[in-house]
Design a protein around this motif. Structure first.
Motif, PDB file in Angstrom:
ATOM      1  N   LYS A 185      41.411  56.316  66.003  1.00 46.75           N
ATOM      2  CA  LYS A 185      40.198  56.768  64.984  1.00 46.75           C
ATOM      3  C   LYS A 185      40.223  56.400  63.502  1.00 46.75           C
ATOM      4  CE  LYS A 185      39.995  61.008  68.237  1.00 46.75           C
ATOM      5  NZ  LYS A 185      40.130  62.371  68.409  1.00 46.75           N
ATOM      6  N   ASP A 186      39.161  56.416  63.037  1.00 47.31           N
ATOM      7  CA  ASP A 186      39.141  56.378  61.504  1.00 47.31           C
ATOM      8  C   ASP A 186      39.805  57.633  60.949  1.00 47.31           C
ATOM      9  OD1 ASP A 186      37.835  53.981  61.849  1.00 47.31           O
ATOM     10  OD2 ASP A 186      36.037  54.904  61.624  1.00 47.31           O
ATOM     11  N   GLY A 187      40.641  57.295  59.760  1.00 44.21           N
ATOM     12  CA  GLY A 187      41.050  58.273  58.944  1.00 44.21           C
ATOM     13  C   GLY A 187      42.442  58.588  59.467  1.00 44.21           C
ATOM     14  N   GLY A 188      43.527  59.097  58.634  1.00 45.25           N
ATOM     15  CA  GLY A 188      44.815  59.298  59.089  1.00 45.25           C
ATOM     16  C   GLY A 188      45.107  60.871  59.117  1.00 45.25           C
ATOM     17  N   ILE A 189      46.346  61.053  59.078  1.00 45.27           N
ATOM     18  CA  ILE A 189      46.999  62.484  59.209  1.00 45.27           C
ATOM     19  C   ILE A 189      48.149  62.560  58.196  1.00 45.27           C
ATOM     20  CG2 ILE A 189      48.173  64.182  60.506  1.00 45.27           C
ATOM     21  CD1 ILE A 189      46.645  63.510  63.001  1.00 45.27           C
ATOM     22  N   GLY A 190      48.158  63.649  57.314  1.00 43.14           N
ATOM     23  CA  GLY A 190      49.208  63.866  56.450  1.00 43.14           C
ATOM     24  C   GLY A 190      50.068  65.029  56.960  1.00 43.14           C
ATOM     25  N   ILE A 191      51.316  64.932  56.812  1.00 50.17           N
ATOM     26  CA  ILE A 191      52.146  65.758  57.717  1.00 50.17           C
ATOM     27  C   ILE A 191      53.252  66.260  56.369  1.00 50.17           C
ATOM     28  CG2 ILE A 191      53.957  66.452  59.533  1.00 50.17           C
ATOM     29  CD1 ILE A 191      52.948  64.236  61.175  1.00 50.17           C
ATOM     30  N   ASP A 192      53.310  67.620  56.382  1.00 53.49           N
ATOM     31  CA  ASP A 192      54.256  68.190  55.404  1.00 53.49           C
ATOM     32  C   ASP A 192      55.169  69.090  56.215  1.00 53.49           C
ATOM     33  OD1 ASP A 192      54.946  69.020  52.569  1.00 53.49           O
ATOM     34  OD2 ASP A 192      54.582  71.148  53.431  1.00 53.49           O
ATOM     35  N   LEU A 193      56.424  68.588  56.350  1.00 54.35           N
ATOM     36  CA  LEU A 193      57.541  69.378  56.741  1.00 54.35           C
ATOM     37  C   LEU A 193      57.960  70.342  55.968  1.00 54.35           C
ATOM     38  CD1 LEU A 193      59.301  66.119  58.462  1.00 54.35           C
ATOM     39  CD2 LEU A 193      57.492  67.698  59.666  1.00 54.35           C
ATOM     40  N   GLY A 194      58.610  71.479  56.653  1.00 53.47           N
ATOM     41  CA  GLY A 194      59.225  72.651  55.755  1.00 53.47           C
ATOM     42  C   GLY A 194      59.922  73.256  56.746  1.00 53.47           C
ATOM     43  N   VAL A 195      60.437  74.642  56.172  1.00 56.64           N
ATOM     44  CA  VAL A 195      61.362  75.531  56.777  1.00 56.64           C
ATOM     45  C   VAL A 195      60.419  76.670  57.393  1.00 56.64           C
ATOM     46  CG1 VAL A 195      63.227  77.030  56.413  1.00 56.64           C
ATOM     47  CG2 VAL A 195      63.379  75.111  55.445  1.00 56.64           C
ATOM     48  N   LYS A 196      59.401  77.256  56.487  1.00 51.12           N
ATOM     49  CA  LYS A 196      58.842  78.235  56.973  1.00 51.12           C
ATOM     50  C   LYS A 196      57.795  77.982  58.093  1.00 51.12           C
ATOM     51  CE  LYS A 196      55.140  81.375  55.685  1.00 51.12           C
ATOM     52  NZ  LYS A 196      54.036  81.610  54.301  1.00 51.12           N
ATOM     53  N   GLU A 197      57.168  77.079  58.201  1.00 54.17           N
ATOM     54  CA  GLU A 197      56.317  76.212  59.105  1.00 54.17           C
ATOM     55  C   GLU A 197      57.054  74.744  59.425  1.00 54.17           C
ATOM     56  OE1 GLU A 197      54.734  78.015  61.128  1.00 54.17           O
ATOM     57  OE2 GLU A 197      53.954  79.540  59.311  1.00 54.17           O
ATOM     58  N   PHE A 198      57.376  74.563  60.654  1.00 45.31           N
ATOM     59  CA  PHE A 198      57.942  73.163  60.930  1.00 45.31           C
ATOM     60  C   PHE A 198      57.077  72.004  60.317  1.00 45.31           C
ATOM     61  CE2 PHE A 198      58.344  69.494  63.638  1.00 45.31           C
ATOM     62  CZ  PHE A 198      59.656  69.168  63.469  1.00 45.31           C
ATOM     63  N   ALA A 199      55.723  72.056  60.969  1.00 49.74           N
ATOM     64  CA  ALA A 199      54.888  71.204  60.053  1.00 49.74           C
ATOM     65  C   ALA A 199      53.762  71.539  59.771  1.00 49.74           C
ATOM     66  CB  ALA A 199      54.752  69.904  61.117  1.00 49.74           C
ATOM     67  N   VAL A 200      53.018  71.113  58.638  1.00 48.68           N
ATOM     68  CA  VAL A 200      51.434  71.645  58.291  1.00 48.68           C
ATOM     69  C   VAL A 200      50.828  70.294  58.153  1.00 48.68           C
ATOM     70  CG1 VAL A 200      50.027  72.721  56.937  1.00 48.68           C
ATOM     71  CG2 VAL A 200      52.272  73.677  57.356  1.00 48.68           C
ATOM     72  N   MET A 201      49.877  70.148  59.006  1.00 49.49           N
ATOM     73  CA  MET A 201      48.986  68.784  59.024  1.00 49.49           C
ATOM     74  C   MET A 201      47.693  69.040  58.485  1.00 49.49           C
ATOM     75  SD  MET A 201      50.122  67.264  62.646  1.00 49.49           S
ATOM     76  CE  MET A 201      50.711  68.794  63.366  1.00 49.49           C
ATOM     77  N   SER A 202      47.082  67.839  57.835  1.00 45.26           N
ATOM     78  CA  SER A 202      46.049  67.771  57.034  1.00 45.26           C
ATOM     79  C   SER A 202      44.730  67.921  57.973  1.00 45.26           C
ATOM     80  CB  SER A 202      45.647  66.482  56.458  1.00 45.26           C
ATOM     81  OG  SER A 202      45.817  65.317  57.297  1.00 45.26           O
ATOM     82  N   ASN A 203      45.052  67.939  59.295  1.00 43.71           N
ATOM     83  CA  ASN A 203      43.808  68.475  60.055  1.00 43.71           C
ATOM     84  C   ASN A 203      43.663  69.667  60.705  1.00 43.71           C
ATOM     85  OD1 ASN A 203      46.063  68.164  61.793  1.00 43.71           O
ATOM     86  ND2 ASN A 203      45.324  66.891  63.409  1.00 43.71           N
ATOM     87  N   HIS A 204      44.420  70.517  59.985  1.00 45.06           N
ATOM     88  CA  HIS A 204      44.162  72.129  60.036  1.00 45.06           C
ATOM     89  C   HIS A 204      45.108  72.340  61.248  1.00 45.06           C
ATOM     90  CE1 HIS A 204      41.410  72.861  57.154  1.00 45.06           C
ATOM     91  NE2 HIS A 204      40.731  71.585  57.579  1.00 45.06           N
TER      92      HIS A 204
END
Length: 395
Positions: A185-204
């Motif tokens: 698909k067109d477009g990408g995904i950004g992934i922010d790793l952390g301790v509170k939540e394992f991963a928060v992604m730009s696609n909600h």
């Protein structure tokens, strides 16, 4: 394309004895090679290759020391592979400036029994419910139908048998045809790793921290209890050994009880590790099956994060490095580009709406509020900035 499969075995008592004997011999040969090379390196500043050590062991050492002929009683391929592994560790020490090779400790180091097909004509047979391993014969599989079988046209090139927490596993390497890469698909995904939540992604999409679930908390509480019990048994054993007049049978029974307790602790460690690994595999599959054109992550400083004694346990239990390695491997297989942003990139401090940098943002601030009126979750804002980052390197 070479793919690896790992599944659990259900060996007989005789096969277990042969596996343990082979693993013990491989550990001895590995340590013997390291000790032999250590003496030569300290005196002559050079090292003996694995092939030269094998010739010296077979033609010189075993003839002069016939009591060590038990080395020949196990698979020669496994023994040779242990020498090659030791040679690789020594080369890394000399040429890549890695640490000096460590000796393998009994019941603590991960030593495996290696097997391989001898030539191009021979085949390692594998059926739905069993696999034929050299020197072991047919061994039953606990998970039926998982390994690709010989009837399907797949051939096993090599494999290893390992033991962990009293359970035996086989890992095989199979040559398989390349998978057709899907339409991305067109477009990408950004992934922010952390301790509170394992991963928060730009696609909600948010991947929760599995270590906060009731199941894992219960297992960790049980592990703590069993570790305290093991510690008490060790202390009691020390007191009993100091007493005079204790029979050999009493010492032997106390040692057996300690080994039973050690196995309990090992099984709990393995259970917790398997739950975390399975969750990582599920996350990786869901991300890749979304079919983005690229995936952007931050190059986290895991060593630096582990120095914080308040966060070290939480960071270690998240297994960020394993997640990154598996995501890169799966993305490479599907043809997805993985972008790694520099660790100094202020993804959490940049406003995604106006680009303003909020320098006074604290770790306790979970909401990002900008002067321009932009208001969003801190981690979600970071994932959007990672997705739209211009400076990165391709993994």
């Amino acid at each position: 394309m070479l793919r690896s499969y790992k599944t659990e075995l259900n060996p007989t008592l005789e096969q277990i004895q042969q596996i343990q004997k082979t693993i013990g011999t491989c550990r001895f040969v590995y340590n013997f090679y390291i000790a032999h090379n250590k003496e030569i390196y300290e005196s002559e500043k050079k090292f003996v290759s694995g092939m030269d050590f094998q010739k010296w062991l077979n033609h010189v050492y075993l003839k002069e020391n016939p009591e060590s002929i038990w080395i020949k009683e196990v698979s020669s391929k496994s023994v040779k592979q242990s020498m090659m592994n030791a040679e690789k560790a020594f080369k890394n020490f000399i040429y890549k400036k890695a640490g000096f090779p460590r000796f393998k400790k009994k019941n603590q180091s991960d030593v495996k029994m290696y097997f391989v097909k001898t030539d191009a004509k021979t085949v390692i047979p594998c059926e739905r419910h069993r696999i034929k391993i050299p020197t072991l014969g047919w061994v039953k599989l606990k998970e039926k139908g998982y390994l690709p079988t010989s009837k399907q046209g797949y051939r096993i090139k090599s494999g290893t048998v390992s033991c962990k927490a009293g359970r035996y596993y086989v890992s095989v390497l199979i040559d398989m045809p390349d998978r057709e890469k899907p339409q991305l698909k067109d477009g990408g995904i950004g992934i922010d790793l952390g301790v509170k939540e394992f991963a928060v992604m730009s696609n909600h999409t948010i991947k929760r921290n599995i270590n906060k679930t009731a199941k894992l908390k219960k297992l960790e509480k049980q592990l703590k209890r069993e570790q305290c019990c093991l510690s008490r048994k060790y202390e009691e054993s020390k007191k009993y050994n100091k007493k005079k007049g204790e029979s050999y049978r009493e010492q032997h029974v106390s040692g057996q009880n300690i080994q039973k307790q050690v196995l309990k602790v090992q099984k709990l460690h393995q259970r917790i590790d398997q739950i975390r690994t399975d969750y990582i595999n599920q996350c990786v599959n869901e991300i890749v099956k979304a079919k983005p054109s690229y995936i952007t992550m931050e190059d986290l400083n895991i060593k630096g994060m582990m120095r914080n004694r308040h966060l070290s346990k939480a960071v270690a239990s998240q297994k960020f490095y394993e997640f990154r390695v598996k995501l890169e491997a799966k993305s490479r297989e599907w043809g997805i580009e993985v972008r790694i942003v520099d660790r100094w990139y202020p993804s959490s401090k940049i406003c995604h709406e106006c680009g303003c940098i909020k320098k006074d943002l604290k770790l306790s601030d979970r909401e990002y509020i900008c002067k321009c009126g932009y208001h969003a979750d801190r981690d979600f804002n970071a994932s959007l900035n990672l997705r739209d980052a211009f400076t990165y390197k391709i993994a």
